[in-house]
Scaffold this active site. Structure first.
Site, PDB file in Angstrom:
ATOM      1  N   GLY A 134       0.819  -1.213   0.000  1.00 34.27           N
ATOM      2  CA  GLY A 134       0.000   0.000   0.000  1.00 34.27           C
ATOM      3  C   GLY A 134       0.850   1.259   0.000  1.00 34.27           C
ATOM      4  O   GLY A 134       0.538   2.241  -0.678  1.00 34.27           O
ATOM      5  N   ASP A 135       1.941   1.234   0.753  1.00 32.57           N
ATOM      6  CA  ASP A 135       2.864   2.364   0.782  1.00 32.57           C
ATOM      7  C   ASP A 135       3.521   2.552  -0.580  1.00 32.57           C
ATOM      8  O   ASP A 135       3.738   3.678  -1.033  1.00 32.57           O
ATOM      9  CB  ASP A 135       3.945   2.140   1.845  1.00 32.57           C
ATOM     10  CG  ASP A 135       3.356   1.698   3.170  1.00 32.57           C
ATOM     11  OD1 ASP A 135       2.311   2.255   3.562  1.00 32.57           O
ATOM     12  OD2 ASP A 135       3.920   0.789   3.793  1.00 32.57           O
TER      13      ASP A 135
END
Length: 305
Positions: free
Chosen positions: A255-256
């Protein structure tokens, strides 16, 4: 300059185990120690994608020194606040294949004791930023920090007309929407938690994204895992990207990486659709590897999109 702020960074001890069993001795197949924390992941992938950036946050003790060393050895500039009490936490991430499915277990440490003086030092660094800078706030906050810290930072950034991105959930996210973050990135489950609703269809996702946009977010990027991602832009255009094909090894940092990929894609082209695809490719590249996405992997997966 692009800055990331990570309140709870860590050293991530990542290991793979064949059929992990609770209450028994398990033998590892692989072991890796990497910088951890959502903002640090963003910093590393940004650097991999040729976007210079500086990692801010709090570190302490011998683990903090090792964290700085690992970040700078990957080419990321650091300007951490060094905390006196405690040590930078160590997080244990266990990836196990059970009945042909990848299962992940995490044991996260507590982190150091961050004081009001430490917070003031961080704000002094923010005060020196200019309108040309971009700030990415992501992740959780330690229990000893007030829940309104994100709100205070975003208020200051908004006053200084600095572009900022927030990757968080629930109260931390909802309280900063009024300061008009350039981008927020919830996933489907986080949308349900934040808005207290059930999401079943693509239309539900768009409706939820519109609610967050009405509350102040300029752009809403919704991660859909294996189904790709959906983007609702500040000019009310909706874009969708499928996910590329590949074998998931670990979702840690994916997600990052999507946030970093989106920012890199937009930074370089000012095109939302390209930014979305670069974000999806970066998120997938990290999911398909033990380590975080490289430019070569992202460029290769972009060809599928």
């Amino acid at each position: 300059m692009v800055y990331t702020i990570t309140f709870n960074p860590a050293l991530d001890y990542i290991t793979q185990v064949e059929n992990f069993r609770i209450g028994e001795i398990n033998r590892t197949k692989t072991e890796t120690i990497l910088p951890g924390g959502k903002g640090l992941n963003v910093s590393i992938v940004l650097k991999n994608l040729k976007i210079e950036n500086t990692a801010l946050g709090f570190v302490a003790g011998f683990t903090g020194e090792e964290l700085i060393h690992k970040m700078e050895s990957q080419g990321v500039k650091t300007d951490f606040v060094k905390v006196e009490k405690g040590i930078t936490r160590i997080n244990i991430k266990i990836s196990s294949i059970h009945e042909k499915k990848v299962e992940e277990t995490a044991l996260n440490g507590m982190g150091p004791q961050i004081t009001k003086n430490d917070i003031e030092v961080l704000f002094e660094k923010i005060e020196k930023m200019s309108t040309k800078d971009i700030v990415i706030l992501s992740g959780s906050i330690p229990k000893n920090i007030d829940n309104d810290i994100y709100e205070k930072i975003c208020k200051k950034l908004n006053e200084k007309e600095i572009t900022f991105i927030v990757d968080s959930t629930q109260e931390l996210l909802m309280n900063v929407l009024k300061y008009n973050p350039f981008l927020i990135k919830p996933n489907k489950e986080e949308l349900e938690e934040t808005l207290n609703c059930k999401i079943s269809t693509k239309e539900d996702i768009i409706d939820a994204a519109k609610k967050l946009k009405e509350m102040g977010a300029q752009n809403v990027l919704v991660s859909l895992g294996n189904d790709g991602a959906l983007l609702l832009t500040k000019d009310n255009n909706t874009y969708y990207s499928k996910a590329p094909r590949g074998q998931v090894v670990s979702t840690v940092g994916s997600g990052d990486s999507m946030v970093a990929g989106f920012l890199a894609g937009y930074y370089q082209t000012q095109n939302y659709e390209h930014a979305l695809k670069t974000g999806v490719a970066a998120g997938s590249a990290s999911a398909f590897s033990v380590e975080l996405a490289t430019k070569e992997d992202v460029d290769l997966l972009l060809k599928q999109l």
